[in-house]
Structure formats: C-alpha cells, structure tokens
Motif scaffolding. Structure first.
Motif, PDB file in Angstrom:
ATOM      1  N   ALA A   9       0.832  -1.206   0.000  1.00 32.43           N
ATOM      2  CA  ALA A   9       0.000   0.000   0.000  1.00 32.43           C
ATOM      3  C   ALA A   9       0.866   1.256   0.000  1.00 32.43           C
ATOM      4  N   GLN A  10       1.978   1.206   0.720  1.00 32.06           N
ATOM      5  CA  GLN A  10       2.843   2.379   0.831  1.00 32.06           C
ATOM      6  C   GLN A  10       3.513   2.739  -0.490  1.00 32.06           C
ATOM      7  N   THR A  11       3.761   1.760  -1.354  1.00 33.59           N
ATOM      8  CA  THR A  11       4.384   2.067  -2.649  1.00 33.59           C
ATOM      9  C   THR A  11       3.445   2.873  -3.536  1.00 33.59           C
ATOM     10  N   GLN A  12       2.156   2.764  -3.292  1.00 33.51           N
ATOM     11  CA  GLN A  12       1.106   3.420  -4.084  1.00 33.51           C
ATOM     12  C   GLN A  12       1.185   3.038  -5.566  1.00 33.51           C
ATOM     13  N   LYS A  13       1.784   1.884  -5.857  1.00 35.43           N
ATOM     14  CA  LYS A  13       1.857   1.394  -7.234  1.00 35.43           C
ATOM     15  C   LYS A  13       0.889   0.251  -7.457  1.00 35.43           C
ATOM     16  N   LEU A  14       0.553  -0.464  -6.405  1.00 37.41           N
ATOM     17  CA  LEU A  14      -0.350  -1.598  -6.492  1.00 37.41           C
ATOM     18  C   LEU A  14      -1.736  -1.144  -6.079  1.00 37.41           C
ATOM     19  N   ARG A  15      -2.756  -1.526  -6.833  1.00 35.27           N
ATOM     20  CA  ARG A  15      -4.128  -1.116  -6.550  1.00 35.27           C
ATOM     21  C   ARG A  15      -5.032  -2.336  -6.493  1.00 35.27           C
ATOM     22  N   VAL A  16      -6.082  -2.255  -5.694  1.00 35.72           N
ATOM     23  CA  VAL A  16      -7.103  -3.296  -5.685  1.00 35.72           C
ATOM     24  C   VAL A  16      -7.675  -3.345  -7.097  1.00 35.72           C
ATOM     25  N   GLY A  17      -7.785  -4.536  -7.649  1.00 37.84           N
ATOM     26  CA  GLY A  17      -8.275  -4.700  -9.020  1.00 37.84           C
ATOM     27  C   GLY A  17      -7.166  -4.988 -10.009  1.00 37.84           C
TER      28      GLY A  17
END
Length: 177
Positions: A9-17
């Motif tokens: 979550a902290q990388t803000q590169k991976l998203r739900v979906g």
C-alpha cells in the motif's frame, strides 16, 4: 485487499483490481489463491511481481522491460508486509441494485479478447452517483460472474456492456469479491 500499513500500500503502485501476472518469476495463470499466498509468504527477502493495472494501461519499468504487455514491476515487497494472514478465498455474493435516474453507477474492464488477454469482467470504477454507490457493496476489483442470471463467462467487453445496458429496474449481480 491490501493491508493499509503494508509496503504494498505504501508504494502506491499496487491497486485493488490489478491483476498479478507473475510472483518471483512464476506465472500465476491457473494458480489457486492459496498457492499464490503461499508463494508470497515463502519468498525470502524481497518479492518481485509483474502486474497488469486494472484497466488503466500504465508502465513502470523495473527489471522486466522486455515484456510485450504493459506491466508494473516492483521489488522490495516482503511477504510479511503484504499478508498479515491468509484472508481465504474470494467471497461470492449476490448484489441487487435498483437502476435509478443515475443508472447502475459503475464501469467495467476485461472480457474475452481484451488487450491484456482473455479476462473475466471486473468492476473498474464505482461512480459517486448511481445505484452501486447508494448500495455500497460493489467495489473496484470485484469480478462480475452473472447479470440477472446470465453468465458473463467468455463474453467480450462489448457484450458485457450491452448486457448491463439492457437491464431495467432491479438488477441482480453475482459477484466474486
């Protein structure tokens, strides 16, 4: 789901979906949820994943520039930071929406023959207005299995859009969340 305080979550590169294509160089095609979780939990040190963004084609270059499909590649995720526990398999649920003046209120991505390959139909966006927002249960990344009992398995994106647009009044969605 992602643990809100985890590295993913902290990388803000991976998203739900997002669709995870490989984990530590191993293809996830045909892999069960449990197998994928175990692969991540048992990885030593960092984890490298290749991810197809959920409908939005973005490229973040890592070690995998030779890939034909636009993917996100990132390293430095530790297995303990991604999963605090095994959440179990996705949950199947039925969501009934009443189509109002603002429509069903969500967009979809995926489908047979999509630019990323043959994919199931997923919720791309839940809009601020519409039946889905009012109901509150449908989420980005949910897979839509059927609409009013009509299976979406193997349909193209366009066919799925047409099926959803043809619905009137009360719409029943079978969803894998």
């Amino acid at each position: 789901m992602m643990h809100p305080n985890g590295v993913a979550a902290q990388t803000q590169k991976l998203r739900v979906g997002d669709r995870i294509v490989t984990i530590c160089g191993t293809s996830t095609e045909g892999m069960t949820h449990t197998q994928a979780v175990n692969l991540m939990k048992n990885a030593s040190g960092s984890i490298e994943m290749q991810v197809v963004a959920g409908g939005d084609v973005s490229v973040v270059t890592g070690h995998q520039q030779e890939l034909a499909n636009p993917c996100l590649a990132f390293t430095g995720l530790t297995s303990s930071s991604i999963f605090s526990d095994d959440l179990g398999p996705p949950q199947c649920k039925t969501i009934t929406l009443d189509r109002g003046p603002d429509g069903l209120g969500f967009s979809i991505v995926g489908g047979y023959g999509s630019p990323h390959g043959d994919l199931p139909i997923y919720v791309k966006t839940v809009f601020a207005k519409g039946a889905a927002a009012e109901d509150g249960r449908l989420k980005r990344g949910d897979q839509i299995i059927a609409v009013n009992g009509q299976s979406l398995e193997g349909v193209t994106h366009e066919e799925a859009v047409a099926i959803l647009k043809r619905t009137k009044g009360t719409v029943t969605l079978m969803v894998l969340s």
